[in-house]
Design a protein around this motif. Structure first.
Motif, PDB file in Angstrom:
ATOM      1  N   ARG A   1       0.815  -1.226   0.000  1.00 27.79           N
ATOM      2  CA  ARG A   1       0.000   0.000   0.000  1.00 27.79           C
ATOM      3  C   ARG A   1       0.846   1.273   0.000  1.00 27.79           C
ATOM      4  O   ARG A   1       0.384   2.320  -0.438  1.00 27.79           O
ATOM      5  CB  ARG A   1      -0.994  -0.008   1.151  1.00 27.79           C
ATOM      6  N   ASP A   2       2.104   1.206   0.482  1.00 24.40           N
ATOM      7  CA  ASP A   2       2.962   2.390   0.509  1.00 24.40           C
ATOM      8  C   ASP A   2       3.825   2.544  -0.731  1.00 24.40           C
ATOM      9  O   ASP A   2       4.554   3.531  -0.864  1.00 24.40           O
ATOM     10  CB  ASP A   2       3.861   2.362   1.750  1.00 24.40           C
ATOM     11  N   ALA A   3       3.752   1.599  -1.647  1.00 25.22           N
ATOM     12  CA  ALA A   3       4.561   1.672  -2.864  1.00 25.22           C
ATOM     13  C   ALA A   3       3.975   2.687  -3.838  1.00 25.22           C
ATOM     14  O   ALA A   3       2.759   2.876  -3.895  1.00 25.22           O
ATOM     15  CB  ALA A   3       4.632   0.308  -3.528  1.00 25.22           C
ATOM     16  N   ASP A   4       4.854   3.329  -4.604  1.00 28.23           N
ATOM     17  CA  ASP A   4       4.399   4.239  -5.661  1.00 28.23           C
ATOM     18  C   ASP A   4       3.882   3.434  -6.850  1.00 28.23           C
ATOM     19  O   ASP A   4       2.880   3.781  -7.451  1.00 28.23           O
ATOM     20  CB  ASP A   4       5.532   5.152  -6.119  1.00 28.23           C
ATOM     21  N   VAL A   5       4.599   2.378  -7.180  1.00 26.26           N
ATOM     22  CA  VAL A   5       4.226   1.498  -8.280  1.00 26.26           C
ATOM     23  C   VAL A   5       4.768   0.106  -7.979  1.00 26.26           C
ATOM     24  O   VAL A   5       5.847  -0.046  -7.404  1.00 26.26           O
ATOM     25  CB  VAL A   5       4.751   2.021  -9.648  1.00 26.26           C
ATOM     26  N   ILE A   6       4.004  -0.897  -8.338  1.00 23.22           N
ATOM     27  CA  ILE A   6       4.439  -2.291  -8.179  1.00 23.22           C
ATOM     28  C   ILE A   6       4.797  -2.793  -9.569  1.00 23.22           C
ATOM     29  O   ILE A   6       3.938  -2.848 -10.452  1.00 23.22           O
ATOM     30  CB  ILE A   6       3.327  -3.160  -7.566  1.00 23.22           C
ATOM     31  N   ARG A   7       6.061  -3.135  -9.764  1.00 24.39           N
ATOM     32  CA  ARG A   7       6.504  -3.643 -11.057  1.00 24.39           C
ATOM     33  C   ARG A   7       6.299  -5.154 -11.038  1.00 24.39           C
ATOM     34  O   ARG A   7       7.036  -5.878 -10.390  1.00 24.39           O
ATOM     35  CB  ARG A   7       7.934  -3.216 -11.314  1.00 24.39           C
ATOM     36  N   LEU A   8       5.279  -5.583 -11.723  1.00 28.24           N
ATOM     37  CA  LEU A   8       4.773  -6.947 -11.656  1.00 28.24           C
ATOM     38  C   LEU A   8       5.313  -7.783 -12.815  1.00 28.24           C
ATOM     39  O   LEU A   8       5.099  -7.445 -13.982  1.00 28.24           O
ATOM     40  CB  LEU A   8       3.252  -6.899 -11.705  1.00 28.24           C
ATOM     41  N   VAL A   9       6.007  -8.873 -12.483  1.00 34.44           N
ATOM     42  CA  VAL A   9       6.519  -9.796 -13.502  1.00 34.44           C
ATOM     43  C   VAL A   9       5.579 -10.984 -13.558  1.00 34.44           C
ATOM     44  O   VAL A   9       5.394 -11.685 -12.559  1.00 34.44           O
ATOM     45  CB  VAL A   9       7.960 -10.259 -13.179  1.00 34.44           C
ATOM     46  N   VAL A  10       4.950 -11.176 -14.727  1.00 33.74           N
ATOM     47  CA  VAL A  10       3.992 -12.262 -14.919  1.00 33.74           C
ATOM     48  C   VAL A  10       4.271 -12.956 -16.246  1.00 33.74           C
ATOM     49  O   VAL A  10       4.927 -12.392 -17.123  1.00 33.74           O
ATOM     50  CB  VAL A  10       2.530 -11.751 -14.906  1.00 33.74           C
ATOM     51  N   ASP A  11       3.755 -14.167 -16.379  1.00 29.20           N
ATOM     52  CA  ASP A  11       3.854 -14.843 -17.667  1.00 29.20           C
ATOM     53  C   ASP A  11       2.669 -14.418 -18.540  1.00 29.20           C
ATOM     54  O   ASP A  11       1.914 -13.525 -18.176  1.00 29.20           O
ATOM     55  CB  ASP A  11       3.959 -16.355 -17.500  1.00 29.20           C
ATOM     56  N   ASN A  12       2.522 -15.048 -19.668  1.00 25.76           N
ATOM     57  CA  ASN A  12       1.524 -14.620 -20.643  1.00 25.76           C
ATOM     58  C   ASN A  12       0.199 -15.363 -20.545  1.00 25.76           C
ATOM     59  O   ASN A  12      -0.520 -15.492 -21.532  1.00 25.76           O
ATOM     60  CB  ASN A  12       2.098 -14.777 -22.051  1.00 25.76           C
ATOM     61  N   LEU A  13      -0.139 -15.840 -19.381  1.00 29.76           N
ATOM     62  CA  LEU A  13      -1.414 -16.511 -19.189  1.00 29.76           C
ATOM     63  C   LEU A  13      -2.556 -15.541 -19.502  1.00 29.76           C
ATOM     64  O   LEU A  13      -2.453 -14.341 -19.220  1.00 29.76           O
ATOM     65  CB  LEU A  13      -1.519 -17.012 -17.745  1.00 29.76           C
ATOM     66  N   ASN A  14      -3.632 -16.056 -20.055  1.00 34.42           N
ATOM     67  CA  ASN A  14      -4.722 -15.185 -20.505  1.00 34.42           C
ATOM     68  C   ASN A  14      -5.374 -14.371 -19.392  1.00 34.42           C
ATOM     69  O   ASN A  14      -6.002 -13.355 -19.673  1.00 34.42           O
ATOM     70  CB  ASN A  14      -5.786 -16.006 -21.238  1.00 34.42           C
ATOM     71  N   ILE A  15      -5.250 -14.756 -18.147  1.00 32.51           N
ATOM     72  CA  ILE A  15      -5.857 -13.972 -17.060  1.00 32.51           C
ATOM     73  C   ILE A  15      -4.935 -12.879 -16.533  1.00 32.51           C
ATOM     74  O   ILE A  15      -5.370 -12.016 -15.778  1.00 32.51           O
ATOM     75  CB  ILE A  15      -6.318 -14.872 -15.888  1.00 32.51           C
ATOM     76  N   HIS A  16      -3.676 -12.862 -16.926  1.00 34.05           N
ATOM     77  CA  HIS A  16      -2.702 -11.896 -16.413  1.00 34.05           C
ATOM     78  C   HIS A  16      -2.746 -10.589 -17.210  1.00 34.05           C
ATOM     79  O   HIS A  16      -1.748 -10.157 -17.765  1.00 34.05           O
ATOM     80  CB  HIS A  16      -1.287 -12.469 -16.475  1.00 34.05           C
ATOM     81  N   THR A  17      -3.884  -9.960 -17.226  1.00 34.47           N
ATOM     82  CA  THR A  17      -4.016  -8.713 -17.975  1.00 34.47           C
ATOM     83  C   THR A  17      -4.761  -7.673 -17.140  1.00 34.47           C
ATOM     84  O   THR A  17      -5.567  -8.025 -16.277  1.00 34.47           O
ATOM     85  CB  THR A  17      -4.810  -8.922 -19.279  1.00 34.47           C
ATOM     86  N   PRO A  18      -4.509  -6.412 -17.425  1.00 32.53           N
ATOM     87  CA  PRO A  18      -5.282  -5.363 -16.746  1.00 32.53           C
ATOM     88  C   PRO A  18      -6.785  -5.490 -17.014  1.00 32.53           C
ATOM     89  O   PRO A  18      -7.598  -5.123 -16.170  1.00 32.53           O
ATOM     90  CB  PRO A  18      -4.721  -4.069 -17.338  1.00 32.53           C
ATOM     91  N   ASN A  19      -7.145  -6.028 -18.167  1.00 35.86           N
ATOM     92  CA  ASN A  19      -8.567  -6.181 -18.503  1.00 35.86           C
ATOM     93  C   ASN A  19      -9.311  -7.031 -17.481  1.00 35.86           C
ATOM     94  O   ASN A  19     -10.507  -6.836 -17.263  1.00 35.86           O
ATOM     95  CB  ASN A  19      -8.736  -6.802 -19.888  1.00 35.86           C
ATOM     96  N   ALA A  20      -8.623  -7.978 -16.860  1.00 41.40           N
ATOM     97  CA  ALA A  20      -9.265  -8.841 -15.860  1.00 41.40           C
ATOM     98  C   ALA A  20      -9.835  -8.008 -14.718  1.00 41.40           C
ATOM     99  O   ALA A  20     -10.904  -8.335 -14.180  1.00 41.40           O
ATOM    100  CB  ALA A  20      -8.265  -9.862 -15.327  1.00 41.40           C
ATOM    101  N   LEU A  21      -9.159  -6.922 -14.371  1.00 40.61           N
ATOM    102  CA  LEU A  21      -9.653  -6.079 -13.280  1.00 40.61           C
ATOM    103  C   LEU A  21     -10.934  -5.348 -13.666  1.00 40.61           C
ATOM    104  O   LEU A  21     -11.829  -5.176 -12.845  1.00 40.61           O
ATOM    105  CB  LEU A  21      -8.573  -5.093 -12.841  1.00 40.61           C
ATOM    106  N   TYR A  22     -11.027  -4.950 -14.938  1.00 38.68           N
ATOM    107  CA  TYR A  22     -12.246  -4.280 -15.397  1.00 38.68           C
ATOM    108  C   TYR A  22     -13.432  -5.236 -15.458  1.00 38.68           C
ATOM    109  O   TYR A  22     -14.573  -4.810 -15.359  1.00 38.68           O
ATOM    110  CB  TYR A  22     -12.024  -3.631 -16.764  1.00 38.68           C
ATOM    111  N   GLU A  23     -13.172  -6.510 -15.634  1.00 34.86           N
ATOM    112  CA  GLU A  23     -14.245  -7.500 -15.662  1.00 34.86           C
ATOM    113  C   GLU A  23     -14.772  -7.822 -14.267  1.00 34.86           C
ATOM    114  O   GLU A  23     -15.855  -8.373 -14.117  1.00 34.86           O
ATOM    115  CB  GLU A  23     -13.775  -8.774 -16.357  1.00 34.86           C
ATOM    116  N   VAL A  24     -13.990  -7.489 -13.243  1.00 33.91           N
ATOM    117  CA  VAL A  24     -14.350  -7.852 -11.870  1.00 33.91           C
ATOM    118  C   VAL A  24     -14.805  -6.647 -11.054  1.00 33.91           C
ATOM    119  O   VAL A  24     -15.764  -6.739 -10.297  1.00 33.91           O
ATOM    120  CB  VAL A  24     -13.156  -8.547 -11.178  1.00 33.91           C
TER     121      VAL A  24
END
Length: 142
Positions: A95-118
């Motif tokens: 919560r205190d971070a300015d930005v979280i640099r997230l390393v993920v693979d290319n699985l279809n659920i690992h997208t920002p769009n998933a957050l808009y769907e939820v």
């Protein structure tokens, strides 16, 4: 590939943590037979027979430079589950971070769009603004 390697090579910055995120299915098993007790010069021995008790999903978050890790057990691995994990990273773990640099693979659920769907659009945008997605190569050998 260079993007991820450069990211891993940067010095530790608590305001811009590098967090690796992945998941895996896990089979729940139960022993069917009692193990044989240990004997002198012989360890306790188990039979390979087991009873299958379903599966779960393990979401894993690692921050290698800080020595931090977190495992979350869920029933499934869906976009909704992924979105909830991202919300938890932003609101609880970092919560205190300015930005979280997230390393993920290319699985279809690992997208920002998933957050808009939820989440509602305002909430999804708030969470995404704190995440910087870095994808591992699709066909690379680590």
């Amino acid at each position: 590939m260079e993007d991820v390697l450069d990211l891993y090579n940067e010095p530790y910055d608590p305001k811009r943590p590098v967090v690796c995120f992945d998941e895996r299915p896990y089979q729940l098993v139960e022993e069917v037979r009692l193990p044989l007790p240990p004997q002198p010069e012989q360890p306790e021995r188990y039979d390979f027979e087991y009873k299958r008790n379903g599966t779960v999903n393990l979401f894993a978050c690692f921050q290698p430079l800080a020595g931090w890790r977190h495992i979350e057990v869920t029933e499934r691995r869906t976009k909704a589950d992924f979105a909830k994990q991202m919300k938890n990273l932003v609101d609880v773990s970092y919560r205190d971070a300015d930005v979280i640099r997230l390393v993920v693979d290319n699985l279809n659920i690992h997208t920002p769009n998933a957050l808009y769907e939820v989440f509602p659009p305002e909430e999804a945008r708030r969470i995404i603004q704190k995440l910087e997605f870095h994808y591992t190569p699709k066909h690379a050998s680590w």
